[in-house]
Design a protein around this motif. Structure first.
Motif, PDB file in Angstrom:
ATOM      1  N   MET A   1     -32.846  11.877   5.973  1.00 23.70           N
ATOM      2  CA  MET A   1     -31.461  12.248   6.175  1.00 23.70           C
ATOM      3  C   MET A   1     -31.306  13.756   6.003  1.00 23.70           C
ATOM      4  N   ALA A   2     -30.537  14.378   6.845  1.00 21.94           N
ATOM      5  CA  ALA A   2     -30.329  15.826   6.778  1.00 21.94           C
ATOM      6  C   ALA A   2     -29.482  16.185   5.560  1.00 21.94           C
ATOM      7  N   SER A   3     -29.773  17.337   4.971  1.00 23.95           N
ATOM      8  CA  SER A   3     -28.979  17.777   3.828  1.00 23.95           C
ATOM      9  C   SER A   3     -27.649  18.336   4.311  1.00 23.95           C
ATOM     10  N   ARG A   4     -26.646  18.260   3.435  1.00 25.70           N
ATOM     11  CA  ARG A   4     -25.303  18.701   3.786  1.00 25.70           C
ATOM     12  C   ARG A   4     -24.870  19.844   2.889  1.00 25.70           C
ATOM     13  N   ILE A   5     -24.026  20.703   3.429  1.00 31.01           N
ATOM     14  CA  ILE A   5     -23.497  21.825   2.660  1.00 31.01           C
ATOM     15  C   ILE A   5     -22.466  21.296   1.664  1.00 31.01           C
ATOM     16  N   ILE A   6     -22.551  21.767   0.434  1.00 32.08           N
ATOM     17  CA  ILE A   6     -21.607  21.370  -0.612  1.00 32.08           C
ATOM     18  C   ILE A   6     -20.299  22.132  -0.406  1.00 32.08           C
ATOM     19  N   ARG A   7     -19.173  21.427  -0.374  1.00 35.84           N
ATOM     20  CA  ARG A   7     -17.868  22.080  -0.211  1.00 35.84           C
ATOM     21  C   ARG A   7     -17.551  22.886  -1.464  1.00 35.84           C
ATOM     22  N   MET A   8     -17.037  24.114  -1.278  1.00 37.02           N
ATOM     23  CA  MET A   8     -16.710  24.978  -2.411  1.00 37.02           C
ATOM     24  C   MET A   8     -15.497  25.833  -2.098  1.00 37.02           C
ATOM     25  N   THR A   9     -14.813  26.245  -3.167  1.00 35.85           N
ATOM     26  CA  THR A   9     -13.775  27.260  -3.044  1.00 35.85           C
ATOM     27  C   THR A   9     -14.469  28.622  -3.124  1.00 35.85           C
ATOM     28  N   ALA A  10     -13.724  29.675  -2.860  1.00 38.90           N
ATOM     29  CA  ALA A  10     -14.286  31.031  -2.956  1.00 38.90           C
ATOM     30  C   ALA A  10     -14.751  31.311  -4.381  1.00 38.90           C
ATOM     31  N   ARG A  11     -13.986  30.880  -5.374  1.00 42.43           N
ATOM     32  CA  ARG A  11     -14.363  31.125  -6.780  1.00 42.43           C
ATOM     33  C   ARG A  11     -15.691  30.450  -7.124  1.00 42.43           C
ATOM     34  N   GLU A  12     -15.891  29.239  -6.641  1.00 42.57           N
ATOM     35  CA  GLU A  12     -17.144  28.535  -6.904  1.00 42.57           C
ATOM     36  C   GLU A  12     -18.314  29.235  -6.213  1.00 42.57           C
ATOM     37  N   ALA A  13     -18.095  29.696  -4.981  1.00 47.03           N
ATOM     38  CA  ALA A  13     -19.146  30.419  -4.259  1.00 47.03           C
ATOM     39  C   ALA A  13     -19.483  31.729  -4.973  1.00 47.03           C
ATOM     40  N   GLU A  14     -18.458  32.401  -5.492  1.00 43.88           N
ATOM     41  CA  GLU A  14     -18.685  33.662  -6.204  1.00 43.88           C
ATOM     42  C   GLU A  14     -19.474  33.447  -7.490  1.00 43.88           C
ATOM     43  N   SER A  15     -19.288  32.312  -8.143  1.00 41.26           N
ATOM     44  CA  SER A  15     -20.065  32.060  -9.364  1.00 41.26           C
ATOM     45  C   SER A  15     -21.544  31.856  -9.029  1.00 41.26           C
ATOM     46  N   VAL A  16     -21.824  31.264  -7.867  1.00 39.74           N
ATOM     47  CA  VAL A  16     -23.222  31.132  -7.424  1.00 39.74           C
ATOM     48  C   VAL A  16     -23.801  32.525  -7.158  1.00 39.74           C
ATOM     49  N   LEU A  17     -23.041  33.369  -6.477  1.00 38.54           N
ATOM     50  CA  LEU A  17     -23.511  34.730  -6.201  1.00 38.54           C
ATOM     51  C   LEU A  17     -23.769  35.485  -7.502  1.00 38.54           C
ATOM     52  N   ARG A  18     -22.861  35.357  -8.460  1.00 42.76           N
ATOM     53  CA  ARG A  18     -23.004  36.051  -9.746  1.00 42.76           C
ATOM     54  C   ARG A  18     -24.293  35.628 -10.442  1.00 42.76           C
ATOM     55  N   ARG A  19     -24.603  34.328 -10.402  1.00 39.03           N
ATOM     56  CA  ARG A  19     -25.850  33.820 -11.019  1.00 39.03           C
ATOM     57  C   ARG A  19     -27.085  34.429 -10.377  1.00 39.03           C
ATOM     58  N   HIS A  20     -26.966  34.849  -9.121  1.00 38.42           N
ATOM     59  CA  HIS A  20     -28.102  35.425  -8.400  1.00 38.42           C
ATOM     60  C   HIS A  20     -28.091  36.957  -8.415  1.00 38.42           C
ATOM     61  N   GLY A  21     -27.308  37.554  -9.308  1.00 42.80           N
ATOM     62  CA  GLY A  21     -27.365  38.992  -9.507  1.00 42.80           C
ATOM     63  C   GLY A  21     -26.403  39.814  -8.670  1.00 42.80           C
ATOM     64  N   PHE A  22     -25.478  39.181  -7.960  1.00 41.65           N
ATOM     65  CA  PHE A  22     -24.494  39.930  -7.179  1.00 41.65           C
ATOM     66  C   PHE A  22     -23.364  40.390  -8.078  1.00 41.65           C
ATOM     67  N   VAL A  23     -22.808  41.556  -7.773  1.00 41.52           N
ATOM     68  CA  VAL A  23     -21.661  42.077  -8.507  1.00 41.52           C
ATOM     69  C   VAL A  23     -20.547  42.395  -7.524  1.00 41.52           C
ATOM     70  N   LEU A  24     -19.318  42.229  -7.989  1.00 34.42           N
ATOM     71  CA  LEU A  24     -18.150  42.542  -7.171  1.00 34.42           C
ATOM     72  C   LEU A  24     -18.008  44.056  -7.091  1.00 34.42           C
ATOM     73  N   VAL A  25     -17.973  44.610  -5.866  1.00 34.87           N
ATOM     74  CA  VAL A  25     -17.885  46.065  -5.734  1.00 34.87           C
ATOM     75  C   VAL A  25     -16.536  46.523  -5.197  1.00 34.87           C
ATOM     76  N   SER A  26     -15.843  45.683  -4.421  1.00 32.35           N
ATOM     77  CA  SER A  26     -14.518  46.084  -3.938  1.00 32.35           C
ATOM     78  C   SER A  26     -13.786  44.871  -3.386  1.00 32.35           C
ATOM     79  N   GLN A  27     -12.501  45.093  -3.149  1.00 33.20           N
ATOM     80  CA  GLN A  27     -11.681  44.044  -2.566  1.00 33.20           C
ATOM     81  C   GLN A  27     -10.668  44.705  -1.642  1.00 33.20           C
ATOM     82  N   LYS A  28     -10.477  44.093  -0.479  1.00 33.12           N
ATOM     83  CA  LYS A  28      -9.463  44.577   0.455  1.00 33.12           C
ATOM     84  C   LYS A  28      -8.660  43.362   0.891  1.00 33.12           C
ATOM     85  N   GLY A  29      -7.446  43.289   0.421  1.00 37.55           N
ATOM     86  CA  GLY A  29      -6.636  42.112   0.703  1.00 37.55           C
ATOM     87  C   GLY A  29      -7.246  40.896   0.037  1.00 37.55           C
TER      88      GLY A  29
END
Length: 74
Positions: A1-29
């Motif tokens: 069976m093919a794997s499926r993408i886990i549904r996430m909000t932006a906040r949940e996706a950002e926590s995954v990025l943070r765990r992998h060493g990403f930092v927030l550098v700017s925001q526009k809107g």
């Protein structure tokens, strides 16, 4: 069976990025720019008031961030 993408909000996706060493550098809107300096990677995460991100958007964020598939697929 093919794997499926886990549904996430932006906040949940950002926590995954943070765990992998990403930092927030700017925001526009409602779009936040996340960067991993050492690896030279950058991704944009749109925030839409707690709604889940479209699957294609999530897929592109995690592929461009080089996050292992087991963190965002079942």
């Amino acid at each position: 069976m093919a794997s499926r993408i886990i549904r996430m909000t932006a906040r949940e996706a950002e926590s995954v990025l943070r765990r992998h060493g990403f930092v927030l550098v700017s925001q526009k809107g409602s779009h936040r720019k996340w960067r991993h300096e050492e690896r030279g990677l950058q991704v944009i995460v749109p925030e839409h008031r707690g709604r889940q991100l479209p699957l294609g958007t999530l897929r592109n964020i995690f592929i461009n961030a080089r996050v292992p598939e087991d963190e965002w697929k079942t």
